[in-house]
Design a protein around this motif. Structure first.
Motif, PDB file in Angstrom:
ATOM      1  N   HIS A 149      -4.987   0.977   0.504  1.00  0.00           N
ATOM      2  CA  HIS A 149      -5.055   0.852  -0.941  1.00  0.00           C
ATOM      3  C   HIS A 149      -6.182   1.733  -1.496  1.00  0.00           C
ATOM      4  CE1 HIS A 149      -2.808  -2.747   0.151  1.00  0.00           C
ATOM      5  NE2 HIS A 149      -2.350  -2.745  -1.084  1.00  0.00           N
ATOM      6  N   ALA A 150      -6.051   2.117  -2.749  1.00  0.00           N
ATOM      7  CA  ALA A 150      -7.120   2.805  -3.466  1.00  0.00           C
ATOM      8  C   ALA A 150      -7.860   1.722  -4.246  1.00  0.00           C
ATOM      9  CB  ALA A 150      -6.546   3.852  -4.417  1.00  0.00           C
ATOM     10  N   VAL A 151      -9.112   1.450  -3.876  1.00  0.00           N
ATOM     11  CA  VAL A 151      -9.822   0.286  -4.399  1.00  0.00           C
ATOM     12  C   VAL A 151     -11.090   0.683  -5.130  1.00  0.00           C
ATOM     13  CG1 VAL A 151     -10.817  -1.957  -3.820  1.00  0.00           C
ATOM     14  CG2 VAL A 151      -9.004  -1.010  -2.400  1.00  0.00           C
ATOM     15  N   ALA A 200     -13.356  -3.282   1.570  1.00  0.00           N
ATOM     16  CA  ALA A 200     -13.219  -2.492   2.800  1.00  0.00           C
ATOM     17  C   ALA A 200     -11.886  -2.768   3.490  1.00  0.00           C
ATOM     18  CB  ALA A 200     -14.377  -2.791   3.739  1.00  0.00           C
ATOM     19  N   LEU A 201     -11.486  -4.026   3.525  1.00  0.00           N
ATOM     20  CA  LEU A 201     -10.208  -4.377   4.157  1.00  0.00           C
ATOM     21  C   LEU A 201      -9.044  -3.752   3.403  1.00  0.00           C
ATOM     22  CD1 LEU A 201      -8.647  -5.949   6.289  1.00  0.00           C
ATOM     23  CD2 LEU A 201      -8.743  -7.940   4.795  1.00  0.00           C
ATOM     24  N   LEU A 202      -9.105  -3.794   2.085  1.00  0.00           N
ATOM     25  CA  LEU A 202      -8.048  -3.180   1.278  1.00  0.00           C
ATOM     26  C   LEU A 202      -8.000  -1.664   1.496  1.00  0.00           C
ATOM     27  CD1 LEU A 202      -8.526  -5.247  -1.987  1.00  0.00           C
ATOM     28  CD2 LEU A 202      -6.537  -5.339  -0.480  1.00  0.00           C
ATOM     29  N   LEU A 203      -9.165  -1.038   1.572  1.00  0.00           N
ATOM     30  CA  LEU A 203      -9.216   0.401   1.846  1.00  0.00           C
ATOM     31  C   LEU A 203      -8.628   0.709   3.218  1.00  0.00           C
ATOM     32  CD1 LEU A 203     -12.769   1.272   0.497  1.00  0.00           C
ATOM     33  CD2 LEU A 203     -10.608   2.179  -0.366  1.00  0.00           C
ATOM     34  N   ALA A 221       0.845  -1.192   0.000  1.00  0.00           N
ATOM     35  CA  ALA A 221       0.000   0.000   0.000  1.00  0.00           C
ATOM     36  C   ALA A 221       0.882   1.243   0.000  1.00  0.00           C
ATOM     37  CB  ALA A 221      -0.907  -0.006   1.223  1.00  0.00           C
ATOM     38  N   PRO A 222       0.473   2.294  -0.620  1.00  0.00           N
ATOM     39  CA  PRO A 222      -0.783   2.421  -1.346  1.00  0.00           C
ATOM     40  C   PRO A 222      -0.640   1.911  -2.784  1.00  0.00           C
ATOM     41  CG  PRO A 222       0.321   4.537  -1.337  1.00  0.00           C
ATOM     42  CD  PRO A 222       1.196   3.578  -0.553  1.00  0.00           C
ATOM     43  N   ALA A 223      -1.596   1.155  -3.216  1.00  0.00           N
ATOM     44  CA  ALA A 223      -1.637   0.661  -4.589  1.00  0.00           C
ATOM     45  C   ALA A 223      -3.067   0.780  -5.097  1.00  0.00           C
ATOM     46  CB  ALA A 223      -1.182  -0.795  -4.650  1.00  0.00           C
ATOM     47  N   LYS A 224      -3.222   0.905  -6.397  1.00  0.00           N
ATOM     48  CA  LYS A 224      -4.554   0.922  -7.000  1.00  0.00           C
ATOM     49  C   LYS A 224      -4.965  -0.526  -7.247  1.00  0.00           C
ATOM     50  CE  LYS A 224      -4.133   5.354  -9.317  1.00  0.00           C
ATOM     51  NZ  LYS A 224      -4.154   6.050 -10.613  1.00  0.00           N
ATOM     52  N   VAL A 225      -6.156  -0.896  -6.741  1.00  0.00           N
ATOM     53  CA  VAL A 225      -6.641  -2.262  -6.849  1.00  0.00           C
ATOM     54  C   VAL A 225      -8.040  -2.249  -7.453  1.00  0.00           C
ATOM     55  CG1 VAL A 225      -7.268  -4.351  -5.565  1.00  0.00           C
ATOM     56  CG2 VAL A 225      -5.322  -2.961  -4.812  1.00  0.00           C
ATOM     57  N   LEU A 226      -8.275  -3.120  -8.416  1.00  0.00           N
ATOM     58  CA  LEU A 226      -9.600  -3.326  -8.993  1.00  0.00           C
ATOM     59  C   LEU A 226     -10.076  -4.688  -8.518  1.00  0.00           C
ATOM     60  CD1 LEU A 226     -11.974  -2.692 -10.895  1.00  0.00           C
ATOM     61  CD2 LEU A 226     -10.599  -3.677 -12.757  1.00  0.00           C
ATOM     62  N   GLU A 227     -11.144  -4.713  -7.742  1.00  0.00           N
ATOM     63  CA  GLU A 227     -11.686  -5.979  -7.268  1.00  0.00           C
ATOM     64  C   GLU A 227     -12.912  -6.329  -8.092  1.00  0.00           C
ATOM     65  OE1 GLU A 227     -13.362  -8.386  -3.417  1.00  0.00           O
ATOM     66  OE2 GLU A 227     -13.030  -6.249  -3.191  1.00  0.00           O
ATOM     67  N   LEU A 228     -12.773  -7.349  -8.917  1.00  0.00           N
ATOM     68  CA  LEU A 228     -13.881  -7.823  -9.743  1.00  0.00           C
ATOM     69  C   LEU A 228     -14.662  -8.870  -8.961  1.00  0.00           C
ATOM     70  CD1 LEU A 228     -11.926  -8.215 -13.086  1.00  0.00           C
ATOM     71  CD2 LEU A 228     -13.356  -6.294 -12.365  1.00  0.00           C
ATOM     72  N   GLY A 229     -15.980  -8.729  -8.943  1.00  0.00           N
ATOM     73  CA  GLY A 229     -16.810  -9.644  -8.167  1.00  0.00           C
ATOM     74  C   GLY A 229     -16.723  -9.339  -6.683  1.00  0.00           C
ATOM     75  N   CYS A 230     -16.830  -8.068  -6.343  1.00  0.00           N
ATOM     76  CA  CYS A 230     -16.612  -7.637  -4.951  1.00  0.00           C
ATOM     77  C   CYS A 230     -17.750  -8.007  -4.011  1.00  0.00           C
ATOM     78  CB  CYS A 230     -16.361  -6.135  -4.897  1.00  0.00           C
ATOM     79  SG  CYS A 230     -17.787  -5.132  -5.329  1.00  0.00           S
TER      80      CYS A 230
END
Length: 87
Positions: free
Chosen positions: A74-76, A67-70, A51-60
């Motif tokens: 992370h920027a999710v 929420a955990l990544l945030l 972190a911090p990293a940009k993450v795309l969660e597909l099928g969230c």
């Protein structure tokens, strides 16, 4: 391939309305503990950048992992085909 996404929304809503065990505050702590273990596995495997990293969660779904990544900096962006799962 075309999907009837409204059908998925209807099915998720039915599960939600029936109090399906995967939904609701009564098991939120259990779900969060499971996601924390999954998150730690991602960290240990070096599949997730620090972190911090940009993450795309597909099928969230309901957004537990999002929420955990945030929370960990992370920027999710979470995406799911089911509006009912996200709401």
């Amino acid at each position: 391939m075309n999907y009837d996404y409204d059908k998925f929304n209807d099915e998720y809503q039915k599960l939600f309305d029936q109090g399906y065990v995967g939904w609701g505050k009564d098991i939120l702590a259990q779900r969060k503990a499971g996601f924390k273990k999954s998150y730690q596995k991602l960290i240990d495997s070096n599949l997730l950048p620090s972190a911090p990293a940009k993450v795309l969660e597909l099928g969230c779904g309901a957004g537990d992992m999002t929420a955990l990544l945030l929370d960990t900096g992370h920027a999710v962006t979470g995406v799911d085909v089911s509006k009912a799962a996200i709401d």
